[in-house]
Design a protein around this motif. Structure first.
Motif, PDB file in Angstrom:
ATOM      1  N   VAL A 150      18.397  36.620   3.557  1.00  0.00           N
ATOM      2  CA  VAL A 150      18.585  38.069   3.500  1.00  0.00           C
ATOM      3  C   VAL A 150      19.434  38.447   2.294  1.00  0.00           C
ATOM      4  N   ALA A 151      20.449  37.649   2.000  1.00  0.00           N
ATOM      5  CA  ALA A 151      21.322  37.946   0.865  1.00  0.00           C
ATOM      6  C   ALA A 151      20.534  37.950  -0.447  1.00  0.00           C
ATOM      7  N   GLY A 152      19.597  37.010  -0.594  1.00  0.00           N
ATOM      8  CA  GLY A 152      18.782  36.984  -1.808  1.00  0.00           C
ATOM      9  C   GLY A 152      17.916  38.213  -1.943  1.00  0.00           C
ATOM     10  N   VAL A 153      17.277  38.617  -0.854  1.00  0.00           N
ATOM     11  CA  VAL A 153      16.456  39.828  -0.879  1.00  0.00           C
ATOM     12  C   VAL A 153      17.310  41.047  -1.200  1.00  0.00           C
ATOM     13  N   GLN A 154      18.508  41.107  -0.610  1.00  0.00           N
ATOM     14  CA  GLN A 154      19.375  42.254  -0.859  1.00  0.00           C
ATOM     15  C   GLN A 154      19.790  42.333  -2.320  1.00  0.00           C
ATOM     16  N   ALA A 155      20.030  41.187  -2.942  1.00  0.00           N
ATOM     17  CA  ALA A 155      20.417  41.179  -4.349  1.00  0.00           C
ATOM     18  C   ALA A 155      19.293  41.708  -5.232  1.00  0.00           C
ATOM     19  N   LEU A 156      18.071  41.278  -4.981  1.00  0.00           N
ATOM     20  CA  LEU A 156      16.935  41.793  -5.745  1.00  0.00           C
ATOM     21  C   LEU A 156      16.816  43.299  -5.556  1.00  0.00           C
ATOM     22  N   THR A 157      16.996  43.747  -4.324  1.00  0.00           N
ATOM     23  CA  THR A 157      16.880  45.170  -4.019  1.00  0.00           C
ATOM     24  C   THR A 157      17.970  45.975  -4.704  1.00  0.00           C
ATOM     25  N   ASP A 158      19.214  45.496  -4.635  1.00  0.00           N
ATOM     26  CA  ASP A 158      20.320  46.217  -5.254  1.00  0.00           C
ATOM     27  C   ASP A 158      20.180  46.291  -6.775  1.00  0.00           C
ATOM     28  N   ALA A 159      19.604  45.250  -7.364  1.00  0.00           N
ATOM     29  CA  ALA A 159      19.393  45.266  -8.820  1.00  0.00           C
ATOM     30  C   ALA A 159      18.267  46.198  -9.220  1.00  0.00           C
ATOM     31  N   GLY A 160      17.357  46.503  -8.288  1.00  0.00           N
ATOM     32  CA  GLY A 160      16.202  47.322  -8.617  1.00  0.00           C
ATOM     33  C   GLY A 160      15.088  46.527  -9.268  1.00  0.00           C
ATOM     34  N   LEU A 161      15.059  45.221  -9.006  1.00  0.00           N
ATOM     35  CA  LEU A 161      14.032  44.336  -9.555  1.00  0.00           C
ATOM     36  C   LEU A 161      12.950  44.112  -8.505  1.00  0.00           C
ATOM     37  N   ARG A 162      11.698  44.204  -8.915  1.00  0.00           N
ATOM     38  CA  ARG A 162      10.601  43.874  -7.998  1.00  0.00           C
ATOM     39  C   ARG A 162      10.553  42.358  -7.837  1.00  0.00           C
ATOM     40  N   GLY A 163      10.295  41.904  -6.611  1.00  0.00           N
ATOM     41  CA  GLY A 163      10.289  40.467  -6.411  1.00  0.00           C
ATOM     42  C   GLY A 163       9.506  40.034  -5.193  1.00  0.00           C
ATOM     43  N   VAL A 164       9.265  38.739  -5.143  1.00  0.00           N
ATOM     44  CA  VAL A 164       8.702  38.087  -3.969  1.00  0.00           C
ATOM     45  C   VAL A 164       9.654  36.957  -3.604  1.00  0.00           C
ATOM     46  N   ALA A 165      10.239  37.013  -2.419  1.00  0.00           N
ATOM     47  CA  ALA A 165      11.142  35.972  -1.955  1.00  0.00           C
ATOM     48  C   ALA A 165      10.317  34.845  -1.354  1.00  0.00           C
ATOM     49  N   ALA A 166      10.190  33.742  -2.095  1.00  0.00           N
ATOM     50  CA  ALA A 166       9.446  32.577  -1.620  1.00  0.00           C
ATOM     51  C   ALA A 166      10.441  31.659  -0.915  1.00  0.00           C
ATOM     52  N   VAL A 167      10.517  31.776   0.396  1.00  0.00           N
ATOM     53  CA  VAL A 167      11.550  31.113   1.186  1.00  0.00           C
ATOM     54  C   VAL A 167      11.174  29.656   1.418  1.00  0.00           C
ATOM     55  N   GLY A 168      12.132  28.769   1.111  1.00  0.00           N
ATOM     56  CA  GLY A 168      11.864  27.355   1.285  1.00  0.00           C
ATOM     57  C   GLY A 168      13.056  26.614   1.835  1.00  0.00           C
ATOM     58  N   ALA A 169      12.824  25.402   2.311  1.00  0.00           N
ATOM     59  CA  ALA A 169      13.901  24.555   2.807  1.00  0.00           C
ATOM     60  C   ALA A 169      14.638  23.932   1.626  1.00  0.00           C
ATOM     61  N   PRO A 170      15.923  23.662   1.784  1.00  0.00           N
ATOM     62  CA  PRO A 170      16.653  22.946   0.737  1.00  0.00           C
ATOM     63  C   PRO A 170      15.973  21.613   0.413  1.00  0.00           C
ATOM     64  N   PHE A 171      16.073  21.191  -0.849  1.00  0.00           N
ATOM     65  CA  PHE A 171      15.447  19.939  -1.261  1.00  0.00           C
ATOM     66  C   PHE A 171      15.904  18.805  -0.338  1.00  0.00           C
ATOM     67  N   GLY A 172      14.944  17.988   0.085  1.00  0.00           N
ATOM     68  CA  GLY A 172      15.253  16.865   0.946  1.00  0.00           C
ATOM     69  C   GLY A 172      15.241  17.195   2.419  1.00  0.00           C
ATOM     70  N   SER A 173      15.104  18.475   2.776  1.00  0.00           N
ATOM     71  CA  SER A 173      15.069  18.885   4.177  1.00  0.00           C
ATOM     72  C   SER A 173      13.623  19.073   4.622  1.00  0.00           C
ATOM     73  N   PRO A 174      13.336  18.897   5.899  1.00  0.00           N
ATOM     74  CA  PRO A 174      11.970  19.105   6.386  1.00  0.00           C
ATOM     75  C   PRO A 174      11.567  20.571   6.265  1.00  0.00           C
ATOM     76  N   ASP A 175      10.247  20.793   6.140  1.00  0.00           N
ATOM     77  CA  ASP A 175       9.754  22.158   5.947  1.00  0.00           C
ATOM     78  C   ASP A 175       9.225  22.784   7.231  1.00  0.00           C
ATOM     79  N   ASP A 176       9.503  22.168   8.371  1.00  0.00           N
ATOM     80  CA  ASP A 176       8.880  22.638   9.606  1.00  0.00           C
ATOM     81  C   ASP A 176       9.382  24.012  10.053  1.00  0.00           C
ATOM     82  N   GLY A 177      10.541  24.454   9.557  1.00  0.00           N
ATOM     83  CA  GLY A 177      11.034  25.753   9.965  1.00  0.00           C
ATOM     84  C   GLY A 177      10.872  26.835   8.919  1.00  0.00           C
ATOM     85  N   VAL A 178      10.241  26.510   7.814  1.00  0.00           N
ATOM     86  CA  VAL A 178      10.160  27.446   6.690  1.00  0.00           C
ATOM     87  C   VAL A 178       9.384  28.707   7.048  1.00  0.00           C
ATOM     88  N   VAL A 179       8.216  28.553   7.617  1.00  0.00           N
ATOM     89  CA  VAL A 179       7.374  29.719   7.904  1.00  0.00           C
ATOM     90  C   VAL A 179       8.026  30.612   8.941  1.00  0.00           C
TER      91      VAL A 179
END
Length: 448
Positions: A150-179
């Motif tokens: 949420v903090a990342g999305v809020q930063a893009l919004t506050d800056a006024g930059l259009r974006g797509v937040a591609a949410v991922g697991a930290p490197f080395g962590s399983p991706d089963d909870g990403v979606v």
């Protein structure tokens, strides 16, 4: 930084008095095949959309931006950037990929709080806007919690930059909870400027299947770092999971069989000319010819700011130089090689509409087309670098620099004017980035 809208970051409309803005008298590079280049043209904006593109347009009561002596073009789209790392910029000018990961994913990353994600993302967003980048695909793979995302999305919004937040697991962590995390983020945030998708370090049946069921796009790092890549991609294609709602980053040193699968799928791809070379990813040569053979669009990516600043100008220029150098090397070795596939028109399309396709936004941004969002950049054509260059397309792709960016609009709102960012966003971003960087550095020190 709190993850609620901040009153310290004013986001003024393009005009304080009217929703109509007329950009008048520019050389307009529309990147629209039907509209082409207007040697002296106008762009009429109403609200957040482009209403008309043409010559001698009139709009009673509109605020006029005199663009005489300027080049108007669509805002650049960076197809893949790890925005959360913004406060770490410059920390690894000559590191290899292992060193990069040691500074970011396996270094500072695990110690990030949501405030650090906000600070890094805001710093990157401000840098992007200053460089004429109006949209980014933010590979937010340090999403330790929903609050971090949420903090990342809020930063893009506050800056006024259009974006797509591609949410991922930290490197080395399983991706089963990403979606599930991406779906929760999509439900918990509501902003017309920022969308949500999933991100993976490797192609994954589990992640891709879950994303398809949730109606989410997926951005994936694609390269030989994935074991048995050809077999993995073949199985994904056979199961119907490889399609147009995918964007592939890097795409370095792919086997021909993988390129065929990607080309047939209609997925978007993006090349990273400086990143691959700086960090030594594979042969470090962007696969231009293979990418251009794909059915989907090809975009460009700055990747991160650990070793250099974001700049689509630099990406276009480096890609052209390295592509031609490799072609000349192959010719000298007696091989057949084309040297002129990257025309100025092709390069600009990659930096705009190609990136928009990677973001899943080609119907909304990437060209100056009536009905699309008013993401517009004005370059000063009279700068020492551009003055006297007869072809504006050449001027933009081979001579321009971020210092030439005079004006930036995102969704019809001014983000930069007269070469300076609007409001207090820059000052706030700088202060937060310094605080975060110092806090992260302090957290690594061993107590005496």
């Amino acid at each position: 930084m709190p993850t609620t809208p901040s009153p310290s970051l004013p986001l003024p409309t393009a005009s304080p008095d009217t929703s109509r803005v007329l950009v008048r008298g520019a050389t307009v590079l529309t990147v629209d095949p039907e509209l082409g280049v207007l040697p002296r043209g106008d762009v009429l904006v109403e609200g957040e959309r482009i209403l008309a593109v043409g010559t001698d347009l009139s709009a009673a009561g509109a605020t006029v931006i005199d663009a005489t002596g300027m080049i108007a073009l669509p805002g650049f789209v960076d197809a893949h950037v790890h925005a959360w790392e913004g406060q770490l910029r410059g920390s690894g000018p000559v590191v290899d990929f292992g060193g990069y990961l040691g500074l970011t994913a396996f270094g500072a990353g695990p110690r990030y709080s949501p405030d650090d994600v906000y600070a890094g993302t805001l710093a990157t967003a401000v840098s992007a806007l200053d460089a004429g980048i109006t949209t980014v695909v933010d590979n937010a793979h340090n999403a330790l919690t929903l609050e971090h995302a949420v903090a990342g999305v809020q930063a893009l919004t506050d800056a006024g930059l259009r974006g797509v937040a591609a949410v991922g697991a930290p490197f080395g962590s399983p991706d089963d909870g990403v979606v599930a995390l991406a779906a929760r983020l999509r439900e918990s945030t509501s902003t017309p400027l920022v969308g949500v998708r999933a991100f993976g370090v490797h192609p994954s049946d589990r992640l891709w299947r879950a994303a398809a069921e949730a109606g989410l796009w997926v951005s994936t790092e694609l390269g030989p770092h994935t074991p048995d890549l050809t077999a993995v991609m073949g199985a994904l294609a056979a199961s119907g999971l490889l399609g147009e709602r995918h964007a592939f980053n890097h795409c370095y040193d792919l086997p021909e069989a993988v390129w065929r699968l990607v080309a047939e799928s209609g997925a978007a791809v993006n090349l990273c000319p400086r990143s691959d070379a700086a960090f030594g990813l594979g042969s470090a040569v962007a696969p231009v010819e293979a990418a251009l053979a794909c059915r989907g669009e090809v975009g460009l990516s700055g990747d991160n700011e650990i070793s250099y600043a974001l700049s689509m100008f630099a990406e276009m220029q480096v890609l052209q130089s390295r592509y031609r150098a490799e072609a000349w090397r192959r010719r000298a070795a007696g091989e057949q090689a084309e040297t002129d596939a990257l025309t100025p028109e092709r390069l600009l399309r990659m930096a705009t509409l190609g990136g928009a396709a990677n973001a899943g936004l080609a119907d909304r941004v990437g060209s100056l087309t009536p009905g699309k969002q008013a993401d517009i950049v004005l370059l000063r054509a009279d700068s020492p670098r551009l003055a006297g260059v007869p072809d504006p397309m050449v001027a933009v792709t081979a001579y321009a620099d971020t210092a030439d960016v005079d004006t930036v609009l995102v969704a019809g709102r001014l983000r930069k004017r007269y070469g300076r960012l609007v409001g207090r966003t820059l000052q706030t971003a700088q202060e937060l980035a310094v605080e975060s960087r110092e806090r992260l550095a302090a957290s690594t020190r061993t107590p005496a």
